[in-house]
Motif scaffolding. Sequence first.
Motif, PDB file in Angstrom:
ATOM      1  N   UNK A  50       0.844  -1.198   0.000  1.00 46.78           N
ATOM      2  CA  UNK A  50       0.000   0.000   0.000  1.00 46.78           C
ATOM      3  C   UNK A  50       0.884   1.256   0.000  1.00 46.78           C
ATOM      4  N   UNK A  83     -12.132   4.977  -0.713  1.00 42.66           N
ATOM      5  CA  UNK A  83     -10.795   4.607  -0.235  1.00 42.66           C
ATOM      6  C   UNK A  83     -10.909   3.969   1.148  1.00 42.66           C
ATOM      7  N   UNK A  84     -11.767   4.550   1.979  1.00 47.82           N
ATOM      8  CA  UNK A  84     -11.975   3.970   3.306  1.00 47.82           C
ATOM      9  C   UNK A  84     -12.489   2.530   3.194  1.00 47.82           C
ATOM     10  N   UNK A  85     -13.413   2.306   2.286  1.00 53.64           N
ATOM     11  CA  UNK A  85     -13.922   0.943   2.106  1.00 53.64           C
ATOM     12  C   UNK A  85     -12.810   0.024   1.621  1.00 53.64           C
ATOM     13  N   UNK A 129      -9.589   0.259   2.089  1.00 57.86           N
ATOM     14  CA  UNK A 129      -8.633  -0.043   3.172  1.00 57.86           C
ATOM     15  C   UNK A 129      -9.224  -1.029   4.167  1.00 57.86           C
ATOM     16  N   UNK A 130     -10.505  -0.899   4.434  1.00 53.39           N
ATOM     17  CA  UNK A 130     -11.124  -1.831   5.374  1.00 53.39           C
ATOM     18  C   UNK A 130     -11.071  -3.256   4.815  1.00 53.39           C
ATOM     19  N   UNK A 131     -11.388  -3.409   3.535  1.00 50.84           N
ATOM     20  CA  UNK A 131     -11.313  -4.746   2.934  1.00 50.84           C
ATOM     21  C   UNK A 131      -9.888  -5.293   2.945  1.00 50.84           C
ATOM     22  N   UNK A 159      -7.328  -4.748   4.990  1.00 53.32           N
ATOM     23  CA  UNK A 159      -6.784  -5.218   6.261  1.00 53.32           C
ATOM     24  C   UNK A 159      -7.665  -6.298   6.888  1.00 53.32           C
ATOM     25  N   UNK A 160      -8.901  -6.343   6.456  1.00 50.28           N
ATOM     26  CA  UNK A 160      -9.745  -7.481   6.813  1.00 50.28           C
ATOM     27  C   UNK A 160      -9.170  -8.735   6.142  1.00 50.28           C
ATOM     28  N   UNK A 168     -13.250  -3.652  -4.928  1.00 49.86           N
ATOM     29  CA  UNK A 168     -13.408  -2.297  -4.397  1.00 49.86           C
ATOM     30  C   UNK A 168     -12.258  -1.390  -4.845  1.00 49.86           C
TER      31      UNK A 168
END
Lengths: 376, 400
Positions: A82, A285-287, A289-291, A293-294, A318
Amino acid sequence: MSVIANTKLSFDEDQAMIMEVAREFCRNKSTMQAVRGLLDSASGFDSNAWRELADLGWLGIALPEQLGGSGLGVAHTVAIVEAMGRSMLSGPFVTSTLAAQLVLRAGSSAVGDRLLRDVIAGVPATVAQLESADWGSDSCACLIDDNGQLQGSKRFVADAEVAGWLVLVSRYRGAPALALIQAEQLPPAAIKTHTLVDETKRAATIDFSGLQLAPEAIISTEGLSAALRDYALLGALLSAAEATGSAAACLDSTVEYLKTRKQFGKLIGSYQALKHPCVDILNAIDASRSFLYHAATLLGDEPLSRDAEIACRMAKAQASETLLYASDRAVQFHGAMGFTYDCDAQLYIRRAQWSQQQFGDAAHHRKRLAALLLDE
Amino acid sequence: MSVSEQDLQDFRQEVSAWMRDNKPADPGFLLPQSFMEVGTEQQLDFLREWQHKVWQAGYLGMAWPKEYGGGGLSPIFQSIADQEMRRHGVPICFNVIGLGWAGPLINDIGSDEQKARYLKGILSAEDIWCQGFSEPDHGSDLGSAQTRAVREADEYVINGTKIWTTMGNYARYMILLARTNPQTERKYDGLSFFLAPMDVPGIDAVPIRKVTGEYGFTETFFKDARIPAESLMGGEGQGWKIAMKTLQYERGAEAGAAGGLAFERIVIDDMIEQLRDMSRDGAPLLSDPVTRDHLVRLIMEEKSIALGDKRAAIAPLTTDYPFSLQLSSKLRITEYARRMRQFAIAQQGAAGSLYVGDEQARQGGFWQRAYFNSFSATIGGGTSQVQANIIAEHILGLPK
Ligand SMILES: Cc1cc2nc3c(=O)[nH]c(=O)nc-3n(C[C@H](O)[C@H](O)[C@H](O)COP(=O)(O)OP(=O)(O)OC[C@H]3O[C@@H](n4cnc5c(N)ncnc54)[C@H](O)[C@@H]3O)c2cc1C
């Protein structure tokens, strides 16, 4: 069971430390000026930075300790990739990490171990897989004959020209097989460089015809199919990580422009026609990043679980769309300046077209997600 | 006070059992899908009884002070209780303006006397609260509100009109934003904040019918309505600051709410369930590639919201735009809900044209009603467009 199901997300201290170091490293080594300086170089990357990155041990992060790696697992490379995406730092890190994962997951062999040790030491490796433009096709015409001789070529091979090792995805005696090939073994003029839409990247077509393999360089294990599947998923994930970083940098540069450019006596950033899409991009972008690190939370050295597969595919679906959108708006929101080669928006919009085609675009992954989520 | 994992686990089991045993049976009439849709006496009585029961059992206001009807416990207990309420799909605790906004405010900055007077009634559902902020001519631009409050001896005289007052016709108290000084340089500085009684002469709350055909809010007229001077909260001119603080509770950006569910929880699994027996072009709907692609997008959106809540709590993963996840949460959740419900209707084929009341309507017209009601959250509490402005300005640093 809920289609949302697993929402685990954790991040340990090692990961946080790696992330911090990686961001700092990439920021320093890969200024925009440096990125532009490398665009028309042959290798496409700064070999000093590559050396340092190898010395930092990043190429071994996901590889076992007994081979000289640090055994932290591939999850720990997500933040590095990233950070690279954010600074547009080029080089064969993702390619080599993925090639190593494929070889590692295919099962232990003497030649495979040599390849992995070399990667840790900084020798780039790559995977030669695609023959057509279709990520969903698994037809394979580049074959190993019964005597170990190769016939056929592969396209879109990332970082082919700098790779010391090539991992060929092929078939041998009717079963899936990998051929582990050293660059010196390639026939003369085997590599034909592509002209890529993303000028920070490098790829080529390779004609393997006539290459003679030693028997021990052919890997045809039982676990290979699973390893190939996981390779594709990890490829999707790391591409998503890079795209997410690039999208964040792209948004930053757009926002910066919106805060300085004035028209009609006002900063253009005060116009909602520009402001609100920026918020949409931020949320996307927030979505992403969440995916990311999930997905990283669900990864281990063992074959990927169904939940991990879902997470990797969501991350890629995404991130591809996020970067496409962020970069498309970046060009538009810079006006004619955005249409120039000099504006950094070109780097991002080119990256977006390239990136969406790595390991399947968003629709490719949604199609498979539909089967995983709606049919079981 | 230290709480062990075991305590929390035991507590979760206890609440879970209570919710299971006490979940009311289907009352045979439509229940509101949120606190903004209480439109009949029948619904009111039902919800009042339910909230009272939850409070008496000790599962509401768990972190509020004991002397004012709360439980005096750590907020973690309430969040567990809320999770269990959600899991069991029990009715909402409808007195949300009291529980979620007025209550926390009084708890934070009210006098002991105000706490003693108001907090318990909020929890027990005896005193329903409403919010008098919006006016016919001033909605998003709340700072321009014109309703007047004039001090006369130990009273304030209120004149003007509030609108979209949720439960205005049932409320005993209103948090009221009114102008005490029309001549300030900055419009905000002339506003004051009141905890106003609704049972004084001169206040008339007229129900307004909503897009769903139901009721839930009122136009609220003030004609020389006299309220006690001690209704003033803070000082004169501090109304804007206090109103902004209430909005922080409302948007979940500040803790302190008493707990309970404010909305019926409608998730994508509910929708997918109803799609299973539908068909398109003579084949199962869920085999249609276009539908599948769209559905996966929605699933991803719902999942990203859940993951965002988790990530928001992990500091190293939020360094780029700190608090972007928190501040954008209302916008993301409400806009997603709106699109998801609209999609649900679109899948119903000809049956999508039926509404609540038609016996052939799918699930009694649930999705049609749910879609229409979704706008209460994309408009109320700050419209999505205004939310986007706030995020752009406060998170991205873009100019006003
Ligand atoms: C179900 C429901 C319950 C409610 N309950 C209450 C209540 O209990 N008490 C109370 O006080 N209020 C209540 N409200 C009112 C709510 O707070 C207002 O509706 C809201 O603040 C918007 O104001 P408005 O309706 O006047 O719309 P307007 O402000 O007139 O907006 C009209 C349109 O213009 C857009 N717009 C306005 N300003 C901007 C801007 N600066 N930039 C971009 N777009 C803009 C809006 O997004 C909207 O689309 C409720 C509303 C609803 C729907």
